[in-house]
Scaffold this motif. Structure first.
Motif, mmCIF file in Angstrom:
data_model
loop_
_atom_site.group_PDB
_atom_site.id
_atom_site.type_symbol
_atom_site.label_atom_id
_atom_site.label_comp_id
_atom_site.label_asym_id
_atom_site.label_seq_id
_atom_site.Cartn_x
_atom_site.Cartn_y
_atom_site.Cartn_z
ATOM 1 N N ASN A 29 0.783 -1.244 0.000
ATOM 2 C CA ASN A 29 0.000 0.000 0.000
ATOM 3 C C ASN A 29 0.813 1.291 0.000
ATOM 4 O O ASN A 29 0.237 2.366 -0.027
ATOM 5 C CB ASN A 29 -0.924 0.006 1.228
ATOM 6 N N GLY A 30 2.131 1.219 0.087
ATOM 7 C CA GLY A 30 2.970 2.416 0.169
ATOM 8 C C GLY A 30 2.994 2.990 1.580
ATOM 9 O O GLY A 30 2.285 2.529 2.475
ATOM 10 N N LEU A 31 3.840 3.981 1.780
ATOM 11 C CA LEU A 31 3.955 4.649 3.078
ATOM 12 C C LEU A 31 2.796 5.607 3.276
ATOM 13 O O LEU A 31 2.605 6.512 2.469
ATOM 14 C CB LEU A 31 5.263 5.439 3.171
ATOM 15 N N PRO A 32 2.015 5.452 4.345
ATOM 16 C CA PRO A 32 0.893 6.376 4.568
ATOM 17 C C PRO A 32 1.346 7.656 5.269
ATOM 18 O O PRO A 32 2.276 7.638 6.080
ATOM 19 C CB PRO A 32 -0.047 5.571 5.475
ATOM 20 N N GLY A 33 0.702 8.751 4.950
ATOM 21 C CA GLY A 33 0.912 10.022 5.652
ATOM 22 C C GLY A 33 2.367 10.406 5.771
ATOM 23 O O GLY A 33 3.120 10.377 4.802
ATOM 24 N N ASN A 34 2.773 10.758 6.986
ATOM 25 C CA ASN A 34 4.145 11.200 7.250
ATOM 26 C C ASN A 34 5.052 10.079 7.725
ATOM 27 O O ASN A 34 6.176 10.330 8.154
ATOM 28 C CB ASN A 34 4.139 12.320 8.293
ATOM 29 N N HIS A 35 4.575 8.839 7.703
ATOM 30 C CA HIS A 35 5.395 7.718 8.179
ATOM 31 C C HIS A 35 6.673 7.612 7.359
ATOM 32 O O HIS A 35 6.667 7.779 6.139
ATOM 33 C CB HIS A 35 4.625 6.399 8.089
ATOM 34 N N HIS A 36 7.770 7.348 8.042
ATOM 35 C CA HIS A 36 9.046 7.047 7.424
ATOM 36 C C HIS A 36 9.887 6.321 8.460
ATOM 37 O O HIS A 36 9.593 6.372 9.652
ATOM 38 C CB HIS A 36 9.744 8.301 6.896
ATOM 39 N N PHE A 37 10.912 5.621 7.985
ATOM 40 C CA PHE A 37 11.678 4.753 8.881
ATOM 41 C C PHE A 37 13.161 5.042 8.812
ATOM 42 O O PHE A 37 13.715 5.269 7.739
ATOM 43 C CB PHE A 37 11.467 3.273 8.513
#
Length: 156
Positions: A29-37
Motif C-alpha cells: 500500500n505504500g507509506l501512509p501520511g508522514n510515516h518514514h523509517f
C-alpha cells in the motif's frame, strides 16, 4: 532437567515479526501520511547484501531511511530487499531481520532497539530512554546514544 523460557529471544522474534508485518503493508500500500523509517543494521551480517563501496564506507553498521523514494521492496521470511538512493545512485540492499539494530518511525514516536549479548549496557538497561531521545538525536549519533526498547532485563 530444567529449562528456562528465553523471554529475550522471544521478544526479539516478536518485534522482528512486527517489522515484517509493517513492511508487508508498505509493499502492498505504500507509506501512509508522514510515516518514514530509520533502520540501522549490521553491515557485517553474513546474510546482508550491499554494494562493496557501502560496506567499505560503513564497515560496522549503517542507518538507511525509507521515506520519499524507494523501489523494489520485497519482503521475505528472513529479511527484505529494497533499492534506495545514495547520492542519486540507486543501490539494491538486502537486510536480514536479525541484522536490524534499530527500527524507528519518528512520525509517531515509535522505535525498537535490538540488543545483542555483545552490546554493553548503556546506563540502567532496565529503564529505556524515551523515544524522543532517538528521534531528536542527529542521525550520525543515533547508533550510540539511543535506547528504545532494552531487553537486557529479561536475560540471565
Amino acid at each position: 532437567m530444567s529449562r528456562d523460557i528465553d523471554y529475550g529471544n522471544l521478544m526479539h522474534t516478536a518485534m522482528r515479526g512486527l517489522i515484517r508485518t509493517v513492511l508487508l503493508d508498505i509493499a502492498d500500500n505504500g507509506l501512509p501520511g508522514n510515516h518514514h523509517f530509520f533502520i540501522t543494521f549490521d553491515t557485517g551480517h553474513p546474510d546482508a547484501e550491499l554494494a562493496d563501496w557501502l560496506s567499505d564506507r560503513y564497515p560496522g553498521e549503517m542507518t538507511v531511511v525509507m521515506q520519499h523514494w524507494f523501489d523494489n521492496l520485497d519482503v521475505g521470511e528472513d529479511g527484505f530487499a529494497i533499492t534506495l538512493n545514495f547520492g542519486d545512485a540507486p543501490e539494491p540492499l538486502y537486510i536480514p531481520y536479525d541484522a536490524i539494530k534499530t527500527f524507528v518511525d519518528p512520525s509517531v514516536e515509535f522505535g525498537l532497539r535490538f540488543e545483542s549479548p555483545d552490546d554493553e549496557p548503556k546506563g540502567d538497561a532496565s529503564v529505556p530512554a524515551p523515544v524522543e531521545e532517538l528521534i531528536n538525536t542527529p542521525q550520525e549519533e543515533q547508533k550510540t546514544d539511543a535506547d528504545i526498547v532494552s531487553l537486557d532485563s529479561f536475560r540471565k
